[in-house]
Design an enzyme around this catalytic site. Structure first.
Site, short mmCIF file in Angstrom:
data_model
loop_
_atom_site.label_atom_id
_atom_site.label_comp_id
_atom_site.label_asym_id
_atom_site.label_seq_id
_atom_site.Cartn_x
_atom_site.Cartn_y
_atom_site.Cartn_z
N ASP A 226 0.90 -1.08 -0.01
CA ASP A 226 -0.01 0.19 0.02
C ASP A 226 0.99 1.40 0.00
OD1 ASP A 226 -2.35 1.42 -0.12
OD2 ASP A 226 -2.62 1.43 2.03
N HIS B 259 2.66 3.51 -9.13
CA HIS B 259 2.46 1.99 -9.31
C HIS B 259 3.66 1.34 -9.90
CE1 HIS B 259 -1.51 2.03 -7.95
NE2 HIS B 259 -2.20 2.94 -8.86
N TRP C 276 -11.54 -2.77 -8.90
CA TRP C 276 -12.38 -2.38 -9.77
C TRP C 276 -13.28 -0.90 -9.67
CZ3 TRP C 276 -11.03 -4.67 -14.14
CH2 TRP C 276 -10.44 -6.16 -14.08
N LEU D 78 11.80 -20.06 -4.47
CA LEU D 78 10.87 -19.19 -3.73
C LEU D 78 9.52 -19.09 -4.55
CD1 LEU D 78 10.93 -15.71 -1.98
CD2 LEU D 78 9.48 -16.00 -3.72
#
Length: 258
Positions: A19, A36, A68, A130
């Protein structure tokens, strides 16, 4: 490379709510989209740092079923960024031994995005260093509902349904429950992420905005985890084990499991 058996204080499975991308960009008078993009760069570095520290499973909340509701332009930009990120970083992740898994409802995403995500899964399926699970169009409540639906479809009777049985139908049935749940950006909530799986996860809430989250921040979160006594409902130091669900999932380092 460190392994979980060598460093028991390192969580086997870390889940992260990434976040703060938008606020990071706003502080710099930049478009949200660049926030982003910076968040993707941070993720690539954190994946490497987690692998170097012997973490076996890393799960990140990339796009929630509630996202959305965001402006159409931002959603479109996120979808485009996903495609660019996979094109740019997939080869390196594959070479580094990272296996990509996707958790979420892909029925409602575009064919192009769905194909890219499934191709990333397929092209890394032989890797074991991983397991990076990308939660995409995912919600914790959706996960529980779809697991119940699959259990019914499989003919499971009500009297045969318990936690262990239902866990086999969860979207991440291949992974142990998260040991450490990190949320960046200063918010203190789960936001419908891994509700079932995080019952006994240690929660760490960081004020750091996700694009600024680095290996040092990861180490601080792991140190906070290592300083806690995990009881799993027991009274203290006698509490042992991996929790009620996912205790017998093999480590990716063994090369076992699906």
């Amino acid at each position: 490379m460190a392994t979980p058996s060598q460093t028991p204080s390192v969580p086997r499975h870390i889940a992260i709510v990434m976040d703060g991308n938008g606020r990071w960009a706003r502080k710099r008078f930049m478009p949200r989209g660049l926030g982003h993009k910076a968040g993707v760069d941070a993720l690539v570095k954190v994946v490497q740092a987690a692998a170097d520290r012997g973490v076996g499973f890393l799960t990140v909340f990339a796009f929630s079923s509630e996202n959305w509701k965001r402006p159409e332009e931002e959603v479109s930009g996120l979808m485009s960024l996903l495609l660019v990120a996979l094109s740019k970083h997939l080869t390196r992740l594959k070479a580094d031994g990272v296996r990509i898994r996707i958790a979420g409802d892909l029925e409602n995403v575009s064919e192009k995005v769905r194909h890219a995500l499934l191709d990333a899964e397929a092209s890394t399926c032989d890797n074991h260093r991983l397991v990076l699970t990308v939660a995409f169009n995912y919600g914790g409540r959706w996960d529980i509902v779809q697991a119940c639906q699959k259990a019914v479809d499989a003919g499971l009777r009500g009297d045969a349904l318990d936690e262990a049985a239902l866990s086999r139908f969860m979207a991440m049935s291949y992974a142990p429950d998260p040991d450490l749940f990190i949320r960046t950006g200063g918010e203190v909530r789960l936001s419908n992420f891994l509700l079932w799986q995080s019952a006994y996860a240690e929660l760490v809430f960081s004020d750091c905005l996700w694009p600024d989250f680095d290996a040092g921040e990861l180490d601080r979160a792991i140190a906070a985890y290592a300083a806690r006594e995990r009881r799993f409902g027991d009274v203290g130091s006698s509490g042992k084990g991996d929790g009620a669900i996912g205790a017998n999932v093999p480590s990716p380092h063994t090369g076992e499991g699906s």
